[in-house]
Design a protein around this motif. Structure first.
Motif, PDB file in Angstrom:
ATOM      1  N   SER A  47      29.873 -97.091-108.051  1.00 52.12           N
ATOM      2  CA  SER A  47      29.683 -95.811-108.725  1.00 52.12           C
ATOM      3  C   SER A  47      28.479 -95.926-109.666  1.00 52.12           C
ATOM      4  O   SER A  47      27.999 -97.034-109.950  1.00 52.12           O
ATOM      5  CB  SER A  47      30.934 -95.444-109.526  1.00 52.12           C
ATOM      6  N   ASP A  48      28.022 -94.788-110.157  1.00 54.08           N
ATOM      7  CA  ASP A  48      26.901 -94.799-111.110  1.00 54.08           C
ATOM      8  C   ASP A  48      27.256 -95.633-112.340  1.00 54.08           C
ATOM      9  O   ASP A  48      26.441 -96.420-112.818  1.00 54.08           O
ATOM     10  CB  ASP A  48      26.541 -93.378-111.539  1.00 54.08           C
ATOM     11  N   MET A  79      19.832 -96.694-108.051  1.00 47.73           N
ATOM     12  CA  MET A  79      20.123 -95.586-108.977  1.00 47.73           C
ATOM     13  C   MET A  79      19.090 -94.472-108.828  1.00 47.73           C
ATOM     14  O   MET A  79      19.437 -93.296-108.835  1.00 47.73           O
ATOM     15  CB  MET A  79      20.114 -96.078-110.421  1.00 47.73           C
ATOM     16  N   HIS A  87      17.496 -93.529-106.265  1.00 41.82           N
ATOM     17  CA  HIS A  87      17.687 -92.761-105.042  1.00 41.82           C
ATOM     18  C   HIS A  87      18.878 -91.801-105.136  1.00 41.82           C
ATOM     19  O   HIS A  87      19.004 -90.889-104.329  1.00 41.82           O
ATOM     20  CB  HIS A  87      17.878 -93.694-103.846  1.00 41.82           C
ATOM     21  N   ARG A  88      19.723 -92.019-106.118  1.00 42.59           N
ATOM     22  CA  ARG A  88      20.875 -91.148-106.300  1.00 42.59           C
ATOM     23  C   ARG A  88      20.533 -89.896-107.090  1.00 42.59           C
ATOM     24  O   ARG A  88      21.251 -88.921-107.045  1.00 42.59           O
ATOM     25  CB  ARG A  88      21.996 -91.892-107.032  1.00 42.59           C
TER      26      ARG A  88
END
Length: 51
Positions: free
Chosen positions: A6-7, A47, A49-50
């Motif tokens: 997850s982030d 991160m 790319h999210r």
């Protein structure tokens, strides 16, 4: 099945690995620090790319 972090997990890992790289540098273990820095860059790239 591969776990996707997850982030929050990525941010936590980046902080922790950055601290470990700094510690390795202070101990003079530059090879370890370089490897950890590469991992941080990979996580930071993931991160970015999210967003």
């Amino acid at each position: 099945m591969k776990h996707v972090m997850s982030d929050a997990e990525l941010r936590r890992a980046i902080r922790e690995i950055t601290d470990r790289a700094d510690s390795a540098r202070k101990r003079g273990d530059l090879a370890m620090a370089d490897g950890l820095d590469r991992t941080v860059r990979e996580y930071q790239d993931a991160m970015s790319h999210r967003l």
